[in-house]
Design an enzyme around this catalytic site. Structure first.
Site, PDB file in Angstrom:
ATOM      1  N   LYS A 201      35.012 -15.895  24.028  1.00 52.21           N
ATOM      2  CA  LYS A 201      34.662 -17.261  23.647  1.00 52.21           C
ATOM      3  C   LYS A 201      35.607 -18.260  24.303  1.00 52.21           C
ATOM      4  O   LYS A 201      36.806 -18.012  24.419  1.00 52.21           O
ATOM      5  CB  LYS A 201      34.732 -17.370  22.119  1.00 52.21           C
ATOM      6  CG  LYS A 201      34.262 -18.684  21.526  1.00 52.21           C
ATOM      7  CD  LYS A 201      34.292 -18.576  20.005  1.00 52.21           C
ATOM      8  CE  LYS A 201      33.845 -19.871  19.330  1.00 52.21           C
ATOM      9  NZ  LYS A 201      33.798 -19.715  17.853  1.00 52.21           N
ATOM     10  N   SER A 276      29.711 -21.518  16.055  1.00 54.19           N
ATOM     11  CA  SER A 276      30.201 -22.025  17.322  1.00 54.19           C
ATOM     12  C   SER A 276      30.336 -20.946  18.400  1.00 54.19           C
ATOM     13  O   SER A 276      30.620 -21.252  19.547  1.00 54.19           O
ATOM     14  CB  SER A 276      31.560 -22.702  17.113  1.00 54.19           C
ATOM     15  OG  SER A 276      32.538 -21.770  16.661  1.00 54.19           O
ATOM     16  N   SER A 300      30.662 -19.049  12.204  1.00 56.49           N
ATOM     17  CA  SER A 300      30.527 -19.116  13.657  1.00 56.49           C
ATOM     18  C   SER A 300      30.233 -17.790  14.338  1.00 56.49           C
ATOM     19  O   SER A 300      29.816 -17.777  15.495  1.00 56.49           O
ATOM     20  CB  SER A 300      31.801 -19.719  14.271  1.00 56.49           C
ATOM     21  OG  SER A 300      31.885 -21.081  13.971  1.00 56.49           O
TER      22      SER A 300
END
Length: 813
Positions: A201, A276, A300
């Site tokens: 990420k 996210s 997320s």
């Protein structure tokens, strides 16, 4: 958890642990946090002329590298990848050319889990370098339409990252070739994922990668070293190929930002992946890599897993790190070896899982919010499955936590939080709109010290909600709820806004508000469009309980939807075993392109064969990909038996099936029935082996919703998950028989139809308001949603983005 260290929890919405301070937990490893605001630059390697410091939304990947093996002709270009393309390059090991023992195709690469790929490397059936080649090819094919992987302004993954990936892969290949004679012999127990490509990420710091935290005003910042997650991945043997897309400061439960743009969902690129960790979800769900890192402070990991058909585990804690995966085995192996976000002591699962007492509910934490029909069906089908299997399942008529009170507590941690304050530092009236309005609102607010401008006196302490969930788990072992309230939202903000325009404008002008209570109410209210799409996930960040999202359901529009199990602290192994049970019982619904089988036998991985061949019908309109070991001298027989089938009775069975939203025969536009057989010397061959079927759609089936059913020998039908790509239908089965291809009126819109249909799906979905005194006395209206149904336009819009919970530590970050 030391309760005297906890007062309030924050809600900057589904952010990554890299950004926020976290309370210490005696039973949990400390979450490693990166400083979001530190200015960091790095000198570019002499071998590159690339502007690695500027990350943009351009989607083409990966960059030419001087160290790339000759097999790539020193170039990885974003050209179309044929799924049958193979790695035929030679690896140079100890100055000798070692040819692979078998060709490995893109399609086969996309099917494998991380552990399966590592096993192939271990058995020397494929090299790490070859897998890196394939991974970059898939990224080049998929990323332009999905925007899952971060690239530089000229559309390439930074050259220094690509160079390091190939250097790492070559070093691994050399170690494996040298065996025990290697200077650093391979320890497969310590590095179970050795040589496997992975992505991390963008909020997880990677040397030479993005270090903006998604803030447009930070554009150009790159990291001079790797953070805890990248180091953990490297320790376990992964080859890191790059970073994935994420929203500004990880604040949203969708993936979109002014800097990087929206992430497209592999199931429908006009929809978002969620957030996210949305770029990671898109990367795994499209087959770029088998595993990618995620972080979870409000959902997320679980939200994008639900919306893309993946497995998402949130370990014990308020802000945690864990990868998104497509098999339970990968999740187990990673959890066993990782030292991040892992409790020191773990609850062991019972030998008989059916002794676990399970609660479920169709109520949400926001008492005036009702679930969509998709969410209700997903839960009720799961409950029916569990009861059929012999589990004890009880319905809970009221959610144990008041979500509106919880949101207030959750918001406090974001007010004046370090990363938000750093983002607004130096911001002027002229450029403040380059920030997310929530970033500006939280970064300019404070409830402590001489500059306090926000009144939080109405907020309940965090311990209130922890105690309420602890009391709940004294009665039940597991809590089953939908992961989200609806399916994936549209990437068109006019259809699915993550914040209401008037609220955004008020946040940009928040400093004009003089009443501290009014200021706090605005900061709390602005989360509602997100929490009403994802009303559950953040609750378990608030309480700290572990939870797992499982991909068990497909909507009638062929969109994935996950259900979530939560449990008391330190119950990760229990949740993983529940996931294993569902996987072994064929309950997972994943993209057939990335996982044709999710079954393990006796805890062992499926047989790993890597050579597939394609058999075609006489008219070439139907084909099957099957392992070459099983397909020797076989032919494919495909007969159209539609005229021989009682279509009226078949329609009745389709309407009665719970896997679709068909209520009347006139919704079905056509049915085609085909009888598929494998033959040898004109005799039928019964072969119990996975095979992927591809069928060209007829003209009257195109631009329709397509459902596939297996017609059993007793004439009952069984739903078969399928995917439509352009004008072709694809599904995976382990046997042949009769299959019905059912076409119905298309109720979803594709990416090229979005502009035409956006106005029709923009109608507001209203829900019954039974709690008008909470937060806002205005009528409760769900945000618009990209999903529509042809017989129920008021079907509850996505309770999009359920906020992030980030906790305050007393004296230490």
């Amino acid at each position: 958890m030391k309760k005297n260290n906890i007062k309030y929890v924050l809600i900057p919405a589904f952010a990554a642990a890299a950004l926020f301070p976290v309370l210490a937990n005696d039973n949990q490893a400390k979450a490693n946090e990166d400083k979001a605001a530190t200015t960091s630059t790095v000198n570019k390697p002499e071998t590159t002329s690339e502007k690695t410091a500027s990350i943009s939304t351009t989607n083409n990947v990966a960059e030419t590298t001087a160290t790339t093996p000759a097999s790539l002709a020193n170039s990885i270009k974003p050209t179309t990848v044929n799924n049958n393309e193979t790695t035929n390059s030679a690896s140079v090991i100890n100055n000798e050319t070692v040819k692979p023992k078998a060709q490995f195709t893109v399609a086969e690469y996309k099917q494998k889990s991380a552990l399966e790929l590592a096993q192939l490397i271990r058995e020397r059936k494929v090299t790490s370098t070859e897998l890196v080649d394939l991974a970059y090819k898939v990224i080049a094919e998929e990323n332009p339409k999905l925007n899952a992987v971060l690239t530089t302004e000229n559309g390439k993954i930074p050259k220094a990252i690509v160079d390091e990936a190939y250097r790492t892969a070559k070093e691994i290949d050399n170690r494996i070739s040298a065996g025990k004679l290697a200077a650093n012999p391979v320890d497969w127990k310590a590095q179970p994922f050795l040589g496997v490509p992975a992505l991390i990420k963008g909020l997880d710091q990677l040397k030479n990668g993005d270090y903006t935290n998604g803030v447009y005003l930070n554009k150009g910042k790159i990291a001079d070293e790797s953070g805890p997650v990248a180091k953990e991945f490297a320790k376990l043997g992964f080859v890191i190929l790059g970073q994935t897309n994420y929203p500004e400061l990880g604040t949203r439960n969708i993936t979109d930002s002014k800097l990087f743009g929206p992430a497209g969902n592999p199931w429908d690129p006009s929809r978002n992946t969620g957030g996210s960790s949305g770029g990671s979800a898109g990367a795994v769900a499209s087959g770029m890599v088998p595993i990618a890192s995620g972080s979870d402070a409000g959902g997320s990991i679980r939200i994008p897993s639900s919306w893309t058909g993946l497995i998402g585990l949130k370990p014990t804690g308020h802000v945690v790190k864990f990868p998104l995966v497509k098999t339970i085995e990968d999740a187990k192996a990673y959890f066993e070896k990782t030292e991040l976000s892992k409790p020191k002591t773990l609850v062991e699962p019972p030998k008989d899982l059916k002794k676990l007492k399970i609660a479920y509910t169709l109520k949400t934490p926001l008492k005036d919010l009702e679930l969509s029909e998709v969410a209700k069906k997903a839960i009720l089908e799961t409950v029916a499955f569990l009861r059929k299997e012999g589990f004890t399942v009880e319905e809970v008529k009221e959610f144990p936590i008041d979500g509106y009170e919880g949101i207030k507590t959750y918001t406090v941690g974001g007010i004046g939080e370090e990363s938000y304050v750093a983002a607004v530092k130096g911001v002027t009236e002229e450029n403040k709109r380059q920030l997310d309005p929530t970033t500006y609102g939280l970064g300019t607010s404070s409830y402590m010290g001489p500059n306090a401008n926000t009144d939080i006196s109405s907020v309940k302490p965090l311990s209130t909600f922890i105690d309420q969930m602890n009391a709940f788990y004294k009665k039940y072992d597991l809590f089953l709820v939908p992961t989200n309230a609806v399916t994936a939202p549209s990437n068109d903000k006019k259809v699915d806004p993550y914040i209401e325009p008037d609220i955004a404008e008020q946040l940009y002008n928040i400093n004009k508000i003089k009443d501290p209570k009014e200021r706090f109410n605005l900061l709390t209210k602005q989360w509602l469009p997100m929490t009403r799409r994802s009303p559950y996930t953040w609750v378990f960040n608030l309480s700290g309980n572990p939870a797992i999202s499982l991909p068990t359901y497909l909507s009638d529009k062929n969109l994935p939807f996950g259900v979530m199990f939560a449990a008391k602290d330190n119950s990760e192994k229990v949740l993983l075993e529940i996931g294993q049970y569902f996987q072994d019982k064929h309950q997972f619904k994943m993209n057939p392109a990335i996982r044709s089988s999710n079954v393990s036998e006796n805890g062992k991985l499926p047989n790993l064969e890597i050579n597939n061949i394609t058999l075609k019908s006489k008219d070439n309109n139907i084909s099957v990909d099957i392992n070459s070991k099983n397909a020797e001298n076989l032919t494919l027989s495909a007969k159209d038996i539609t005229k021989e089938t009682d279509l009226e009775k078949l329609k009745d069975k389709v309407i009665a099936d719970n896997n679709n939203n068909i209520n009347h025969k006139d919704q079905i536009t056509s049915i085609r029935v085909v009888d598929l057989e494998l033959q040898k010397d004109n005799k039928t061959v019964k072969l119990n082996a996975p095979r992927t079927v591809k069928i060209a759609l007829l003209q009257n089936e195109q631009n329709k919703d397509i459902l596939v059913y297996h017609i059993k020998q007793d004439n009952s039908i069984e739903f078969v998950p399928s995917v439509v790509t352009k004008d072709s239908l694809q599904f995976t089965v382990d046997h042949f028989s009769k299959f019905a291809i059912v076409a119905k009126v298309n109720t979803a819109f594709s990416s090229n139809e979005k502009a035409i249909h956006s106005s029709s799906v923009k109608e507001e979905k209203k829900v019954v308001n039974t709690n008008s005194t909470k937060l806002d006395s205005s009528p409760k209206t769900l945000p618009n949603t990209g999903e529509s149904t042809n017989n129920f336009l008021s079907a509850i819009g996505l309770s999009f983005l359920a906020l992030i919970g980030v906790l305050k530590r007393k004296n230490n970050n």
